[in-house]
Design a protein around this motif. Structure first.
Motif, PDB file in Angstrom:
ATOM      1  N   THR A  77      57.922 -24.095   1.260  1.00 17.97           N
ATOM      2  CA  THR A  77      58.148 -25.035   0.918  1.00 17.97           C
ATOM      3  C   THR A  77      57.011 -26.397   1.965  1.00 17.97           C
ATOM      4  N   ALA A  78      58.163 -25.713   3.175  1.00 15.59           N
ATOM      5  CA  ALA A  78      57.516 -26.999   4.236  1.00 15.59           C
ATOM      6  C   ALA A  78      55.780 -26.584   4.344  1.00 15.59           C
ATOM      7  N   GLU A  79      55.477 -25.282   4.061  1.00 17.21           N
ATOM      8  CA  GLU A  79      53.922 -25.184   3.013  1.00 17.21           C
ATOM      9  C   GLU A  79      53.067 -25.847   2.196  1.00 17.21           C
ATOM     10  N   TRP A 131      56.481 -32.224  -5.630  1.00 17.19           N
ATOM     11  CA  TRP A 131      54.976 -32.004  -4.981  1.00 17.19           C
ATOM     12  C   TRP A 131      53.954 -32.611  -6.140  1.00 17.19           C
ATOM     13  N   LEU A 132      54.337 -32.073  -7.316  1.00 15.52           N
ATOM     14  CA  LEU A 132      53.145 -32.507  -8.463  1.00 15.52           C
ATOM     15  C   LEU A 132      52.820 -34.181  -8.346  1.00 15.52           C
ATOM     16  N   TYR A 133      54.111 -35.050  -8.073  1.00 20.56           N
ATOM     17  CA  TYR A 133      54.516 -36.565  -8.304  1.00 20.56           C
ATOM     18  C   TYR A 133      54.277 -37.027  -7.242  1.00 20.56           C
ATOM     19  N   VAL A 187      45.951 -20.666  -3.079  1.00 25.72           N
ATOM     20  CA  VAL A 187      45.144 -20.874  -2.019  1.00 25.72           C
ATOM     21  C   VAL A 187      45.179 -22.408  -1.437  1.00 25.72           C
ATOM     22  N   LEU A 188      45.729 -22.519  -0.099  1.00 25.08           N
ATOM     23  CA  LEU A 188      46.724 -23.765   0.412  1.00 25.08           C
ATOM     24  C   LEU A 188      45.558 -24.335   1.108  1.00 25.08           C
ATOM     25  N   VAL A 191      48.514 -17.221   0.266  1.00 29.29           N
ATOM     26  CA  VAL A 191      49.785 -15.871   0.037  1.00 29.29           C
ATOM     27  C   VAL A 191      49.706 -15.419  -1.364  1.00 29.29           C
ATOM     28  N   ALA A 192      49.773 -14.331  -0.765  1.00 32.10           N
ATOM     29  CA  ALA A 192      50.109 -13.571  -2.134  1.00 32.10           C
ATOM     30  C   ALA A 192      51.299 -12.724  -2.181  1.00 32.10           C
TER      31      ALA A 192
END
Length: 283
Positions: free
Chosen positions: A105-107, A162-164, A226-227, A233-234
């Motif tokens: 979540t922090a990332e 995060w989406l909003y 992919v951030l 992150v996989a």
């Protein structure tokens, strides 16, 4: 196991062997060290040759047994360095799901754009709470982690805030199998598919689906995120991989773009989701 990870594990083993050789009281044999530690001799050998990953407790015990306790911070730093990239589920879940979810979540919170590929499950950022409960529960059963599931569900749902937020965008790509896998009861999956149809019009969500009938250039497998072109992150069965080197990030971005060539969007994606929804009613 990745070459980089294994090389780092071998390097740590070499450092452990060096500590055994330079023990202030005189060089120790592997058998002598094992006796001090109360370990089987094979464990000393495996750690020194990079065939087993040490725990922080192993490293502290090794430093103490070789009469060099001050070296423990260095050893712990080496371990943290390569385990920050490959996180064994066994280790990561030792304290429950909460720390694992908090780190991701922090990332995500400091990320503006996310590219997601999932071949068999709806991505967490789009999951309903009931669907998430079944997905997390299945993994928990497999890995023997039976507590903290509700905390993990709440954390996953809260992450969707995060989406909003302005300036955010998630580019979701799924194989049709993700729409049909009964990891949950049909009624739960039906509600989840309704949720997907609801996000199709969101400005922060771009949703593509690869139909079963589509021609694909590579095997549609191995889900990943992919951030911001800085972190991948996989997930695998044994571990979660965090990859931040430019070459790997570029590779996963290329995989996403290649898969995306086979995807449909908009009304066509809506039709694929609707077909999966109707199949549930017919079952």
């Amino acid at each position: 196991m990745s070459t980089d990870y294994q090389q780092a594990r071998v390097a740590l083993g070499a450092r452990l062997r060096e500590l055994r050789f330079t023990c202030p009281g005189g060089r120790l044999t592997g058998r002598q060290l094992a006796q001090r530690l109360g370990w089987p001799g094979s464990k000393v050998s495996k750690l020194e040759n990079g065939r087993q990953t040490a725990t922080p407790e192993d490293l502290r015990a090794w430093a103490d047994a070789t009469d060099q306790p001050d070296v423990y911070p260095e050893l712990a730093g080496r371990l943290a360095g390569f385990e920050s990239h490959i996180r064994s589920w066994r280790r990561a879940l030792a304290n429950g799901f909460k720390p694992l979810h908090e780190s991701l979540t922090a990332e995500i919170d400091r990320t503006s754009d996310i590219w997601i590929w999932e071949e068999s499950v709806i991505p967490g950022l789009l999951q309903t709470s009931e669907y998430a409960r079944h997905v997390i529960g299945r993994y928990a059963e497999l890995l023997g982690v039976t507590s903290d599931i509700e905390t993990a569900v709440r954390s996953r749902v809260r992450r969707q805030e995060w989406l909003y937020r302005p300036g955010r965008k998630v580019h979701v790509l799924m194989w049709e199998a993700a729409l049909r896998s009964l990891i949950s009861p049909p009624s739960v999956l039906a509600a989840q598919l309704d949720r997907l149809e609801g996000v199709l019009g969101m400005d922060t969500v771009e949703l593509g689906v690869i139909p079963f009938t589509a021609s694909v250039k590579i095997v549609p497998a191995n889900g990943f995120w992919v951030l911001d072109d800085r972190l991948v992150v996989a997930e695998d069965w044994h571990a979660e991989l965090w990859l931040d080197d430019a070459d790997n990030v570029a590779l996963y971005a290329k995989v996403w773009r290649t898969l995306n060539e086979s995807a449909v969007y908009g009304a066509a994606a809506h039709n694929v989701i609707n077909a999966a929804r109707r199949a549930l009613n017919q079952g």
